[in-house]
Design an enzyme around this catalytic site. Structure first.
Site, mmCIF file in Angstrom:
data_model
loop_
_atom_site.group_PDB
_atom_site.id
_atom_site.type_symbol
_atom_site.label_atom_id
_atom_site.label_comp_id
_atom_site.label_asym_id
_atom_site.label_seq_id
_atom_site.Cartn_x
_atom_site.Cartn_y
_atom_site.Cartn_z
ATOM 1 N N SER A 141 0.850 -1.185 0.000
ATOM 2 C CA SER A 141 0.000 0.000 0.000
ATOM 3 C C SER A 141 0.884 1.232 0.000
ATOM 4 O O SER A 141 2.003 1.212 0.537
ATOM 5 C CB SER A 141 -0.897 0.021 1.248
ATOM 6 O OG SER A 141 -1.525 1.295 1.401
ATOM 7 N N TYR A 154 -1.399 -0.651 10.461
ATOM 8 C CA TYR A 154 -1.596 -0.940 9.042
ATOM 9 C C TYR A 154 -0.419 -0.427 8.201
ATOM 10 O O TYR A 154 0.162 -1.164 7.404
ATOM 11 C CB TYR A 154 -2.907 -0.331 8.548
ATOM 12 C CG TYR A 154 -3.162 -0.607 7.082
ATOM 13 C CD1 TYR A 154 -3.653 -1.841 6.663
ATOM 14 C CD2 TYR A 154 -2.904 0.359 6.107
ATOM 15 C CE1 TYR A 154 -3.886 -2.105 5.316
ATOM 16 C CE2 TYR A 154 -3.128 0.096 4.760
ATOM 17 C CZ TYR A 154 -3.617 -1.132 4.378
ATOM 18 O OH TYR A 154 -3.823 -1.398 3.048
#
Length: 261
Positions: A141, A154
């Site tokens: 990501s 995350y």
């Protein structure tokens, strides 16, 4: 599974990025092994792809946070001589961070986004080295490069995916394996609903098909890192150049002068 076109094992294949990779790779002629927890959705996807493309599609239901499920997928990657591509896509986000009283969701993210991904990459590497070739695609990501965007672990897990991919490429590239890190920005998938966020409130959300098509173009070009949403590739190249320029300066006998006043 044996074919001139290597089979691809895709995790998180029941929806979103994983299901779209399955569709695109099947249309390129790759036999598939589809992995996710939802057996019914996997079988529905497999049935459609068999009908539309004629490729062989196996379904391997598994919860990658469960040791037995993870071990089954590892064994398939190590032992199936027809496999030549791993799309390490399974991952999750969490709705809160370390200020939340319940930290269990943070720890589960590490189990899936880091532990499972690492073990599958390792199993694939072992199998591919024996076979003499193969490719590992790790889905990360852009939050790896912008950890302040989201609370909790995350961003850290995705930074791990990026650096693991770079380390694997450095180690395994000379031995014939290709490793690609794909860093999506916000993409229209079910991850938002599952993490308690409304995708409609986000700007610049990319359609999943466009994301995967761009990632596959980067794959064909043998890019080390593919960031589909980044308009200026030179920015990434400058970032990497700055990082590499620092590396020779890390090994010093003494602390830098600014710490010795």
């Amino acid at each position: 599974m044996s074919d001139q076109t290597p089979a691809a094992l895709i995790t998180g294949a029941s929806s979103g990025i994983g299901a779209t990779y399955a569709d695109r790779l099947a249309r390129r002629g790759h036999p598939l092994v589809l992995v996710a927890r939802d057996a019914a959705r996997l079988e529905a996807l497999a049935t459609r792809l068999r009908s539309e493309t004629g490729v062989a599609v196996d379904v391997l239901p598994a919860d990658l946070t469960d040791p037995s499920g993870l071990a089954a997928v590892e064994a398939r990657l190590r032992d199936d001589a027809g496999l030549g591509l791993l799309v390490n896509n399974a991952g999750a986000a969490a709705p809160a961070g370390f200020a939340d009283p319940d930290l269990t969701p943070q720890y589960r993210l590490v189990d899936l986004n880091v532990v499972a991904l690492t073990r599958l990459a390792g199993a694939a590497a072992q199998g591919f080295l024996v076979r003499g070739s193969g490719a590992i695609v790790n889905i990360g990501s852009v939050v790896a490069l912008a950890p302040e965007w989201l609370p909790g672990v995350y961003g850290a897990t995705k930074a791990y995916v990026l650096t693991l991919s770079q380390a694997l490429r450095s180690e395994l590239g000379p031995r014939g394996l290709y490793v690609q890190a794909v860093l999506p920005a916000a993409t229209r998938t079910e991850i938002w609903e599952r993490s308690g966020r409304a995708v409609e409130s986000l700007p610049g959300v990319m359609a999943v098909g466009e994301l995967v098509d761009a990632a596959l173009k980067g794959f064909d070009r043998r890019e080390a890192v593919t960031i589909p949403s980044l308009p200026d590739e030179g920015q990434w190249e400058a970032f990497e150049a700055a990082r590499r320029a620092m590396v020779p300066n890390f090994s010093q006998e003494h602390a830098a002068a600014r710490y010795r006043d």
